[in-house]
Design a protein around this motif. Structure first.
Motif, mmCIF file in Angstrom:
data_model
loop_
_atom_site.group_PDB
_atom_site.id
_atom_site.type_symbol
_atom_site.label_atom_id
_atom_site.label_comp_id
_atom_site.label_asym_id
_atom_site.label_seq_id
_atom_site.Cartn_x
_atom_site.Cartn_y
_atom_site.Cartn_z
ATOM 1 N N LEU A 191 -29.960 -95.718 -72.051
ATOM 2 C CA LEU A 191 -31.179 -95.631 -72.320
ATOM 3 C C LEU A 191 -30.313 -94.530 -73.477
ATOM 4 C CD1 LEU A 191 -32.912 -93.813 -69.231
ATOM 5 C CD2 LEU A 191 -34.001 -95.413 -71.006
ATOM 6 N N GLY A 192 -29.056 -93.857 -73.503
ATOM 7 C CA GLY A 192 -28.377 -93.506 -74.863
ATOM 8 C C GLY A 192 -28.310 -94.303 -75.932
ATOM 9 N N ILE A 193 -28.312 -95.705 -75.782
ATOM 10 C CA ILE A 193 -27.811 -96.654 -77.236
ATOM 11 C C ILE A 193 -29.561 -96.665 -77.421
ATOM 12 C CG2 ILE A 193 -27.500 -98.696 -77.358
ATOM 13 C CD1 ILE A 193 -25.100 -98.609 -75.424
ATOM 14 N N ALA A 194 -30.358 -97.691 -76.430
ATOM 15 C CA ALA A 194 -31.814 -97.960 -76.952
ATOM 16 C C ALA A 194 -32.786 -96.544 -77.830
ATOM 17 C CB ALA A 194 -32.206 -98.274 -76.017
ATOM 18 N N LEU A 195 -31.938 -95.055 -76.844
ATOM 19 C CA LEU A 195 -33.108 -94.347 -77.816
ATOM 20 C C LEU A 195 -32.679 -93.870 -79.395
ATOM 21 C CD1 LEU A 195 -33.517 -91.775 -74.764
ATOM 22 C CD2 LEU A 195 -35.755 -93.091 -76.259
ATOM 23 N N ALA A 196 -31.234 -93.839 -78.847
ATOM 24 C CA ALA A 196 -30.101 -93.062 -80.509
ATOM 25 C C ALA A 196 -30.744 -94.184 -81.882
ATOM 26 C CB ALA A 196 -28.654 -93.476 -79.815
ATOM 27 N N LEU A 197 -30.807 -95.366 -81.421
ATOM 28 C CA LEU A 197 -31.297 -96.826 -82.789
ATOM 29 C C LEU A 197 -32.583 -96.580 -82.769
ATOM 30 C CD1 LEU A 197 -29.382 -99.610 -81.097
ATOM 31 C CD2 LEU A 197 -28.670 -97.976 -82.909
ATOM 32 N N ALA A 198 -33.416 -96.116 -81.495
ATOM 33 C CA ALA A 198 -34.789 -96.248 -82.655
ATOM 34 C C ALA A 198 -35.388 -94.847 -82.708
ATOM 35 C CB ALA A 198 -35.930 -96.096 -80.866
ATOM 36 N N THR A 214 -28.454 -88.563 -77.635
ATOM 37 C CA THR A 214 -28.295 -89.437 -76.461
ATOM 38 C C THR A 214 -27.228 -90.162 -76.147
ATOM 39 O OG1 THR A 214 -29.687 -91.051 -78.034
ATOM 40 C CG2 THR A 214 -30.993 -89.439 -77.157
ATOM 41 N N LEU A 215 -26.454 -90.056 -77.077
ATOM 42 C CA LEU A 215 -25.406 -91.084 -76.887
ATOM 43 C C LEU A 215 -23.869 -90.492 -76.354
ATOM 44 C CD1 LEU A 215 -25.129 -93.221 -80.516
ATOM 45 C CD2 LEU A 215 -25.396 -94.525 -78.417
#
Length: 437
Positions: free
Chosen positions: A372-379, A80-81
């Protein structure tokens, strides 16, 4: 459904007979129909509930279930990043979303073939094959999701985004009911485990492939896009984006507590099947129960429409994650595990419908792909690491203690979302990671 979409489009501004209204309905149907096919396929193959019966069928342990989640989540999260690097310079996102969905279907078909080929070599080879296949599949899905959601943010007005997502997931889980029933029937047959899972993965691949073609219906408005940058500048832009968006950082920190709910979602079937002797086919029943309640959660969001404030609804999702964990901790009966399945479905229905809109509102006036990529990657990292650690600890501390700890984390997240996280406004539109300076 078409009248509901049309009325929602009208309420956001354009006249009833305008081409814009027609395109909104057409685009919404493209999202919805595809996810109906994928919802059926998901319940056959990669629903988190299925890790436990697959492990049971091929001699896996609690640690194997945790490893499945670790591999899946890292494969889902890390790509996602990178999505924004490829997608942000595109004037249209439709082709990207279409071809990545096709790629996911092909990987699922490859999994079916590899499981059949690996079967004669023994359970350990099959488990390794499964891990590799899941890693590849979720890597494709992870690369797709930010672009898919960002395209949704560009195609629909802000007040309609949560509704479209909710209706999409309603159809997704309506068809997921059928997939769960097929899974229950297949896992209850006298077929060998290899034959059962080869059939399930093969059917899932076919459904995913057919459903992906609906994205060719999409009508996009061409947007001015920046020139593609170098990877070095792109990475620096991601770091700057995280630094320069305090609302996004606060949301991510709060939401990671709620992500622990996935520990329960993954392990309550394992607790029932391994710990209490429930049959493998019960997983199909739990998928169906979860689908019904996910429908309910998404239906509430669709009904509320533009009145939805995603932050508050995500707090409600965190509370349902806590209730799922409490029901799993009680355990011991079909009713308790049905309750866990129901609350897990409600949790996913609310979360899936409101997560992306809130992330995009946390990064106003910017293209939503990278936030979205940042948030999803960490999640996804937390979503994978937590079950992996739990898989190693369960034999020593037991399922009940784990589920109660998850419930406490979810309650804390709900309180922080409701009372600590400020209200945010805005929607994504322009690039920021490609111009980090």
């Amino acid at each position: 459904m078409v009248p509901v979409l049309a009325s929602a489009a009208i309420s956001t501004g354009p006249p009833v007979n305008s081409p814009h209204t027609h395109n909104i309905v057409r685009n919404a149907l493209a999202f919805i129909v595809c996810e109906a096919f994928w919802g059926f396929a998901w319940s056959l193959s990669v629903d988190f509930t299925l890790a436990a019966p697959f492990s049971d069928g091929f001699g896996g342990s609690e640690a194997f279930v945790g490893t499945v989640m670790l591999v899946s989540s890292f494969s889902l999260g890390i790509p996602t990043l990178l999505t924004a690097f490829w997608v942000e310079p595109m004037r249209h996102k439709r082709q990207f979303v279409f071809w990545t969905h096709i790629a996911g279907a092909l990987v699922m078909g490859l999994m079916a073939v590899l499981i059949a080929v690996a079967g004669p070599s023994g359970d350990e080879v099959v488990r390794i094959t499964y891990l590799v296949g899941m890693g590849l599949f979720f890597a494709v899905v992870g690369f797709t999701i930010p672009g898919w959601l960002a395209m949704l943010g560009e195609l629909f007005p802000k007040g309609m985004q949560a509704r479209v997502l909710a209706i999409t997931f309603i159809l997704n889980k309506t068809c997921g009911l059928g997939g769960g029933d097929v899974t229950r029937i297949v896992l209850g047959t006298s077929w060998s485990a290899v034959d059962q899972w080869t059939f399930l993965f093969g059917l899932a691949a076919a459904m995913m492939f057919v459903g992906s073609f609906t994205f060719l219906w999409i009508v996009e408005r061409p947007l001015e896009r920046p020139e593609r940058t170098t990877m070095r500048r792109y990475v620096r832009g991601l770091v700057n984006a995280f630094r320069d968006l305090p609302m996004l950082r606060r949301f991510i920190a709060t939401d990671l507590l709620a992500v622990t709910a996935f520990v329960t979602i993954v392990f309550y079937p394992d607790a029932a099947i391994r710990g209490e002797g429930f049959p493998d086919e019960a997983a199909g029943t739990w998928i169906m129960i979860g689908a019904v309640f996910q429908l309910s959660g998404s239906g509430l969001v669709a009904w509320a429409g533009h009145r939805v404030e995603p932050r508050q609804w995500l707090a409600g999702a965190a509370l349902t994650g806590a209730l799922c964990s409490v029901a799993a901790a009680v355990g011991g009966s079909p009713l308790a595990y049905a309750g866990a399945a129901a609350f897990s479905g409600l949790h996913m229905g609310l979360r899936n419908s409101c997560y992306a809109p809130h992330v995009m509102q946390s990064a106003p006036d910017r293209d939503g792909t990278a936030p979205l990529g940042i948030a999803l990657a960490l999640a996804m990292i937390v979503q994978g690491v937590a079950p992996f650690l739990v898989g190693a600890l369960v034999p020593d501390i037991g399922y009940g203690a784990v589920f109660l700890a998850v419930a406490a984390c979810c309650v804390a997240s709900a309180l922080l979302l409701a009372f600590w996280l400020p209200r945010v406004r805005g929607t994504g539109s322009t690039s920021f990671v490609t111009n980090p300076d």
